[in-house]
Design a protein around this motif. Structure first.
Motif, PDB file in Angstrom:
ATOM      1  N   LEU A 175       0.826  -1.209   0.000  1.00 36.27           N
ATOM      2  CA  LEU A 175       0.000   0.000   0.000  1.00 36.27           C
ATOM      3  C   LEU A 175       0.862   1.262   0.000  1.00 36.27           C
ATOM      4  O   LEU A 175       0.520   2.253  -0.642  1.00 36.27           O
ATOM      5  N   VAL A 176       1.971   1.211   0.706  1.00 32.63           N
ATOM      6  CA  VAL A 176       2.846   2.380   0.795  1.00 32.63           C
ATOM      7  C   VAL A 176       3.759   2.508  -0.415  1.00 32.63           C
ATOM      8  O   VAL A 176       3.962   3.603  -0.951  1.00 32.63           O
ATOM      9  N   SER A 177       4.312   1.388  -0.891  1.00 32.05           N
ATOM     10  CA  SER A 177       5.420   1.484  -1.843  1.00 32.05           C
ATOM     11  C   SER A 177       5.082   1.192  -3.301  1.00 32.05           C
ATOM     12  O   SER A 177       5.933   1.402  -4.172  1.00 32.05           O
ATOM     13  N   ILE A 178       3.879   0.730  -3.612  1.00 28.10           N
ATOM     14  CA  ILE A 178       3.529   0.522  -5.022  1.00 28.10           C
ATOM     15  C   ILE A 178       3.759   1.791  -5.848  1.00 28.10           C
ATOM     16  O   ILE A 178       4.334   1.725  -6.938  1.00 28.10           O
ATOM     17  N   PRO A 179       3.344   2.978  -5.389  1.00 25.58           N
ATOM     18  CA  PRO A 179       3.562   4.171  -6.207  1.00 25.58           C
ATOM     19  C   PRO A 179       5.035   4.498  -6.453  1.00 25.58           C
ATOM     20  O   PRO A 179       5.364   5.181  -7.424  1.00 25.58           O
ATOM     21  N   VAL A 180       5.928   4.021  -5.589  1.00 28.87           N
ATOM     22  CA  VAL A 180       7.338   4.381  -5.689  1.00 28.87           C
ATOM     23  C   VAL A 180       8.107   3.432  -6.606  1.00 28.87           C
ATOM     24  O   VAL A 180       8.813   3.870  -7.530  1.00 28.87           O
ATOM     25  N   THR A 181       8.006   2.128  -6.377  1.00 26.14           N
ATOM     26  CA  THR A 181       8.789   1.148  -7.150  1.00 26.14           C
ATOM     27  C   THR A 181       7.932   0.026  -7.734  1.00 26.14           C
ATOM     28  O   THR A 181       8.464  -0.898  -8.335  1.00 26.14           O
ATOM     29  N   ASN A 182       6.644   0.077  -7.530  1.00 24.95           N
ATOM     30  CA  ASN A 182       5.747  -1.040  -7.840  1.00 24.95           C
ATOM     31  C   ASN A 182       5.976  -2.188  -6.860  1.00 24.95           C
ATOM     32  O   ASN A 182       5.528  -3.302  -7.091  1.00 24.95           O
ATOM     33  N   THR A 183       6.671  -1.902  -5.799  1.00 27.85           N
ATOM     34  CA  THR A 183       6.975  -2.811  -4.687  1.00 27.85           C
ATOM     35  C   THR A 183       7.667  -4.096  -5.100  1.00 27.85           C
ATOM     36  O   THR A 183       7.077  -5.003  -5.678  1.00 27.85           O
ATOM     37  N   SER A 184       8.926  -4.179  -4.713  1.00 27.09           N
ATOM     38  CA  SER A 184       9.642  -5.443  -4.829  1.00 27.09           C
ATOM     39  C   SER A 184       9.727  -6.089  -3.451  1.00 27.09           C
ATOM     40  O   SER A 184       8.963  -6.963  -3.139  1.00 27.09           O
ATOM     41  N   VAL A 185      10.660  -5.605  -2.618  1.00 26.73           N
ATOM     42  CA  VAL A 185      11.076  -6.214  -1.342  1.00 26.73           C
ATOM     43  C   VAL A 185      11.376  -7.703  -1.516  1.00 26.73           C
ATOM     44  O   VAL A 185      11.456  -8.444  -0.541  1.00 26.73           O
ATOM     45  N   ASN A 186      11.545  -8.135  -2.762  1.00 34.96           N
ATOM     46  CA  ASN A 186      11.721  -9.560  -3.065  1.00 34.96           C
ATOM     47  C   ASN A 186      12.433  -9.699  -4.413  1.00 34.96           C
ATOM     48  O   ASN A 186      11.812  -9.540  -5.469  1.00 34.96           O
ATOM     49  N   PRO A 187      13.729 -10.005  -4.403  1.00 38.93           N
ATOM     50  CA  PRO A 187      14.470 -10.120  -5.650  1.00 38.93           C
ATOM     51  C   PRO A 187      13.935 -11.183  -6.607  1.00 38.93           C
ATOM     52  O   PRO A 187      14.003 -11.012  -7.831  1.00 38.93           O
ATOM     53  N   ALA A 188      13.407 -12.284  -6.081  1.00 36.45           N
ATOM     54  CA  ALA A 188      12.866 -13.336  -6.946  1.00 36.45           C
ATOM     55  C   ALA A 188      11.647 -12.820  -7.701  1.00 36.45           C
ATOM     56  O   ALA A 188      11.517 -13.009  -8.916  1.00 36.45           O
ATOM     57  N   ARG A 189      10.735 -12.165  -6.997  1.00 34.25           N
ATOM     58  CA  ARG A 189       9.530 -11.605  -7.616  1.00 34.25           C
ATOM     59  C   ARG A 189       9.909 -10.622  -8.726  1.00 34.25           C
ATOM     60  O   ARG A 189       9.314 -10.598  -9.802  1.00 34.25           O
TER      61      ARG A 189
END
Length: 241
Positions: A175-189
């Motif tokens: 919810l917070v980070s989608i606008p910034v990076t499309n949210t990774s926090v996961n190199p595999a994803r």
């Protein structure tokens, strides 16, 4: 559990994370009438982790994420010798899911790939955020994700509720980070989607390995410092998340 069983569990779990989370972004968001938006995509990612944690947590620990694997190792919860097995399985699961999503999505008449839920910064950030902003967001969010994971699975935490806390944490992160990076926090994803998109997504992929891994390791180290006392159980092979 054997290494084959644990690796297969990580592959299946990461497949579900990418297929469910990125699938919500790639497929469901093509239909505005469905109304899921950022919130729906965020919830989809959270639900994939929650469901898999209850399903395979007792088999592999349900990491689903190289940054989580390294963070748990840094926090004393996971054996370093098993890191390659987990990371390879996670990346394979993500890549299979990404290409299957591409196969399904391209079956729609007039479909155009667009960003295909890939992660990016600058002109490829949903909100056009800079590289520095993207790196900062990914480090901070992965750091906090590891804090939640290690705290929720601590011996002193309420038993049986860890998957809920972790799933909700991942929802909040999106919810917070989608606008910034499309949210990774996961190199595999990030890797699975980047391989399908190619070009700019592969060029920017390094950020979505380096930043989450830094954040994950920092989170593991900091929580270990916070929780280091005699009441914390010793590291357990295959510990859930």
């Amino acid at each position: 559990m054997t290494n084959i069983q644990r690796g297969l569990a990580e592959l299946i779990g990461t497949f579900w994370l990418v297929f469910g989370g990125c699938g919500a972004a790639v497929l469901a968001c093509n239909f505005p009438a469905a109304g899921i938006g950022f919130a729906g995509v965020a919830l989809a990612f959270g639900l994939t982790v929650l469901t898999m944690a209850y399903t395979i947590g007792h088999i592999s620990g349900c990491h689903l994420n190289p940054a989580v694997t390294l963070g748990l190792w840094a926090g004393g919860r996971f054996s370093g010798k098993d890191i390659p097995l987990y990371v390879i399985a996670q990346v394979l699961g993500a890549v299979i899911a990404a290409y299957l999503l591409y196969f399904i999505a391209s079956g729609q008449s007039g479909w155009e790939m667009g960003a295909f839920a890939a992660n990016g910064f600058g002109e490829h950030s949903p909100g056009k955020y800079s590289l520095v902003a993207g790196v900062t967001m990914e480090v901070v969010m992965t750091f906090m994700f590891l804090i939640v994971i290690m705290g929720a699975t601590d011996k002193r935490a309420p038993a049986g509720f860890a998957p809920i806390a972790i799933g909700l944490a991942l929802t909040l992160i999106h919810l917070v980070s989608i606008p910034v990076t499309n949210t990774s926090v996961n190199p595999a994803r990030s890797t699975g989607q980047a391989l399908v998109v190619g070009g700019w997504a592969i060029e920017q992929l390094w950020v979505f390995w380096v930043a989450p891994l830094i954040g994950g390791i920092l989170g593991g180290v900091v929580y270990k410092a916070l929780g280091a006392d005699a009441t914390v159980r010793p590291p357990v092979e295959g510990e859930a998340l």
